[in-house]
Design an enzyme around this catalytic site. Structure first.
Site, short mmCIF file in Angstrom:
data_model
loop_
_atom_site.label_atom_id
_atom_site.label_comp_id
_atom_site.label_asym_id
_atom_site.label_seq_id
_atom_site.Cartn_x
_atom_site.Cartn_y
_atom_site.Cartn_z
N LYS A 11 -29.21 18.27 27.68
CA LYS A 11 -29.48 18.64 28.94
C LYS A 11 -29.75 20.28 29.51
O LYS A 11 -30.54 20.84 29.16
CB LYS A 11 -29.61 17.95 29.84
CG LYS A 11 -30.08 18.29 31.11
CD LYS A 11 -29.01 17.77 33.06
CE LYS A 11 -30.44 17.95 33.86
NZ LYS A 11 -29.91 17.03 34.44
N GLU A 49 -18.08 21.16 23.64
CA GLU A 49 -18.66 20.44 21.99
C GLU A 49 -19.61 20.37 21.42
O GLU A 49 -19.51 20.07 20.43
CB GLU A 49 -17.97 19.48 23.04
CG GLU A 49 -16.66 18.48 24.19
CD GLU A 49 -17.17 19.63 25.05
OE1 GLU A 49 -17.77 20.19 25.51
OE2 GLU A 49 -15.84 18.23 25.69
N GLY A 100 -27.58 13.18 33.34
CA GLY A 100 -26.99 12.62 32.47
C GLY A 100 -26.52 11.15 32.12
O GLY A 100 -27.54 10.75 30.91
N ARG A 101 -26.23 10.55 32.42
CA ARG A 101 -26.07 9.13 33.01
C ARG A 101 -27.29 8.27 32.38
O ARG A 101 -26.84 7.49 32.96
CB ARG A 101 -24.28 8.71 33.22
CG ARG A 101 -24.30 9.51 35.16
CD ARG A 101 -22.67 9.34 35.57
NE ARG A 101 -23.62 9.48 37.04
CZ ARG A 101 -23.26 10.50 37.15
NH1 ARG A 101 -23.05 12.15 36.05
NH2 ARG A 101 -22.77 10.98 38.25
N GLU A 144 -18.33 8.26 36.46
CA GLU A 144 -18.87 9.36 37.34
C GLU A 144 -20.11 9.40 38.21
O GLU A 144 -19.58 10.59 39.03
CB GLU A 144 -19.65 9.93 35.79
CG GLU A 144 -19.48 11.72 36.08
CD GLU A 144 -19.54 12.33 34.84
OE1 GLU A 144 -19.83 13.52 33.64
OE2 GLU A 144 -20.48 11.56 33.88
N HIS A 199 -6.99 -12.41 23.77
CA HIS A 199 -6.63 -12.29 23.22
C HIS A 199 -5.16 -10.50 23.06
O HIS A 199 -4.22 -9.96 22.81
CB HIS A 199 -6.70 -12.38 21.42
CG HIS A 199 -7.15 -13.79 21.38
ND1 HIS A 199 -6.31 -14.01 20.56
CD2 HIS A 199 -8.10 -13.95 21.78
CE1 HIS A 199 -7.40 -15.18 20.36
NE2 HIS A 199 -8.61 -14.94 21.07
N LYS A 242 -12.75 21.76 32.42
CA LYS A 242 -13.71 22.99 31.29
C LYS A 242 -13.37 24.80 31.54
O LYS A 242 -12.91 25.22 31.02
CB LYS A 242 -15.06 22.85 31.82
CG LYS A 242 -15.64 21.61 31.50
CD LYS A 242 -17.53 21.59 31.64
CE LYS A 242 -17.88 20.54 32.03
NZ LYS A 242 -19.68 20.22 31.91
C1 G6Q Z 1 -23.23 12.88 32.89
C2 G6Q Z 1 -22.97 13.91 33.00
C3 G6Q Z 1 -22.35 14.26 31.54
C4 G6Q Z 1 -22.66 15.48 30.39
C5 G6Q Z 1 -22.18 15.64 29.56
C6 G6Q Z 1 -23.76 16.39 28.39
O1 G6Q Z 1 -24.17 12.05 33.76
O2 G6Q Z 1 -23.39 14.91 33.59
O3 G6Q Z 1 -21.49 13.27 31.65
O4 G6Q Z 1 -24.10 14.79 30.16
O5 G6Q Z 1 -21.43 16.69 29.87
O6 G6Q Z 1 -24.20 17.02 29.46
P1 G6Q Z 1 -24.75 18.14 28.21
O7 G6Q Z 1 -26.58 16.80 28.32
O8 G6Q Z 1 -25.81 19.70 29.56
O9 G6Q Z 1 -24.80 18.60 27.08
#
Ligand code: G6Q
Length: 552
Positions: free
Chosen positions: A206, A212, A266-267, A352, A383, A510
């Site tokens: 996003k 990463e 994001g989630r 989150e 198990h 971070k």
């Molecule tokens: C989700 C969070 C988080 C996000 C990641 C990736 O709700 O905001 O998991 O999706 O940190 O972020 P980017 O899509 O910006 O790389």
């Protein structure tokens, strides 16, 4: 803003708990043959039996009152109207718009968001069709066979979970891969399975600044350019982002960028362009079915009275255990191998969103918020950790998810279904000392051994579970299921008075990692506590030693 605990209904629920906490579900079921019928809800292809919970009609009515008194109906409306309910980021939370199949206008800042949602959906569908049909060619004129999604968190878990869940519906030629970890091992292991000329990379971020993802994307590009040319990037790299400038700077043509917006968390983003891997794998028709399934749940959620509202009911049950039974964790146990990413997806969604201790008004909460979400597929979990669920000292509610129909009906499926039903029964009824004793006696054991074993072979029971039956695991029902969990989380956030749509808690680590990384790169030293300083020194020393050994 009031604490939920200040509401008279909270006190009433404490009294409900005191009055009923010694009742055993076994007796409750024996007295009430209609119980299973009454505590059962269905939406589309999802049915939920919540009768094996430590509730009665009064408790449910009081929990619903709690939802009313904490403003759940008003907040639901605000979400559906595109209000900026994510106050700390000044954003709407409009995942419902992404699957608004009725296409009714939804406004953010006086602008209807539906046209741009539909436009990106069309762009995704056109692109997916070309890749699926084999018209989209790589740099040696071959069709794409492997798709690598590079993204993390919300830009990974949703598409990954869905593509795995819906494997029987996926395109035969396409193999889906997901790289999220900055640990080089994941990218290298994935690249070892693919050929550059038939691989498509989706860089999903996003912000397009996530360390990463950008690091992995640059490494993937470097790998690609070992055999291909700069001009070939256009055929093999696409981006999903809300940051066009960063996408262009990375070297991806904006025409190969799929946009989404700041009001998609994001989630909550698998319904947006972040779902591109799902669209590629399933094709347009089935992707739309998934959206339709979610829309069905959205309509149920916004239009159904709280008393019969599935996400609201699940949320209230969660609050009941979390806040009145002191139950601090919740298990997600899908009895289906294709759902093996579901627990970790819901873990992010829930933890989150609601893993917070500050109310919307900035005051610290005075009650527990999100439980710890964990889980594993059944029957594997049986198990491993089910021992604790049956006989441990914690009461841990569990959601068990199973599909009635399988694409291939087998004896294994009968065994699986028998096990999930049996587990729920066992959690509920347990085994009394008398029953354990009778069993041991029937085995002919000596009295002394029986006396020794009985306490160990006794199960207290009275342990709550929800049985979530899916008619079938298909795109539509998966949409319905995930939307159900999204709304459950939202309702719980409202009751606890928190903002479910920000995630400031991930920022501090971070920031500190940037400082430490610069210390590695520049060989400088920043002030830290003695533990962190020692760890940094240790790592630097190791790097120095390895470099010296190399030069010897
Ligand atoms: C989700 C969070 C988080 C996000 C990641 C990736 O709700 O905001 O998991 O999706 O940190 O972020 P980017 O899509 O910006 O790389």
């Amino acid at each position: 803003m009031k604490f939920p605990t200040d509401l008279p209904i909270w006190q009433k629920l404490i009294d409900d708990h005191t009055e009923t906490k010694h009742e055993h579900l076994r007796d409750v079921f024996a007295k009430d043959p209609q119980r299973a019928e009454r505590y059962w809800l269905e939406v589309g292809g999802i049915s939920v039996d919540y009768s094996k919970n430590r509730i009665n009609d009064t408790i449910m009515a009081d929990l619903v009152q709690l939802a009313r008194d904490t403003g759940v109906p008003e907040r639901m409306k605000q979400m559906f109207q595109g209000e900026k309910i994510n106050v700390t980021e000044e954003r709407a939370a409009l995942h419902i718009a992404l699957r608004n199949r009725a296409n009714t206008p939804i406004y953010v800042d006086n602008q209807n968001v539906m046209p741009k949602i539909n436009q990106v959906l069309q762009q995704m569908a056109d692109f997916a069709q070309q890749v699926r049909d084999g018209q989209w060619k790589g740099y040696t004129n071959q069709a794409i066979t492997d798709i690598i999604n590079i993204g993390i968190g919300g830009s990974n878990l949703g598409p990954r979970m869905m593509c795995t869940a819906l494997r029987p519906f996926g395109h035969q030629r396409l193999r889906m891969h997901f790289v999220s970890n900055v640990d080089d091992a994941q990218l290298q292991d994935t690249l070892a399975k693919v050929q550059p000329e038939t691989t498509l990379f989706i860089i999903a971020s996003k912000t397009f600044t996530t360390q990463e993802t950008i690091t992995n994307a640059l490494a993937a590009r470097e790998w690609f350019l070992k055999t291909a040319s700069q001009a070939d990037i256009a055929k093999h790299f696409v981006a999903v982002s809300s940051n066009q400038q960063a996408v262009v700077e990375f070297g991806i043509n904006p025409t190969h960028m799929f946009e989404f917006w700041d009001w998609v968390g994001g989630r909550y983003s698998l319904w947006s362009a972040i779902g591109l891997p799902i669209m590629l794998y399933l094709g347009e028709e089935q992707f739309i079915e998934m959206l339709e399934g979610a829309h069905l749940m959205d309509q149920h959620f916004i239009n159904t009275p709280l008393t019969h509202n599935l996400p609201v009911t699940l949320a209230l049950l969660g609050v009941w255990y979390n806040n009145f039974y002191n139950g601090k964790s919740h298990v997600i146990a899908p009895y289906d191998e294709h759902l093996h990413h579901l627990p970790r997806f819901i873990q992010q969604l829930d933890m989150e969103s609601n893993g917070k201790s500050i109310q919307l008004d900035g005051k610290a909460t005075n009650t527990f918020t999100c439980p710890i979400i964990w889980g594993e597929t059944g029957s594997n979990g049986q198990h491993a950790f089910f021992q604790l669920l049956h006989q441990g000292t914690h009461i841990i509610p569990i959601d068990m998810i199973v599909s009635l129909e399988k694409s291939r009906h087998s004896n294994q499926h009968n065994i699986l279904v028998a096990n999930v039903f049996a587990q729920a029964e066992a959690f509920m009824r347990g085994k009394t000392a008398e029953e354990a004793e009778a069993e041991l006696r029937a085995q002919g054991l000596p009295e002394q051994r029986i006396a020794q074993l009985v306490p160990h072979k006794t199960f207290s029971g009275n342990r709550p579970s929800n049985m979530i039956l899916m008619q079938k695991i298909n795109p539509k029902n998966m949409g319905t299921l995930i939307a159900m969990y999204e709304h459950k989380v939202f309702v719980q956030g409202i009751i606890w008075g928190i903002n479910s749509f920000d995630q400031w808690g991930v920022e501090l680590g971070k920031q500190l990692a940037q400082t430490i990384l610069s210390e590695f790169n520049d060989n400088t030293e920043q002030p830290h506590d003695s533990s962190t300083s020692r760890l940094i020194k240790r790592y630097k020393h190791f790097i120095k030693q390895t470099q010296e050994q190399k030069h010897q």
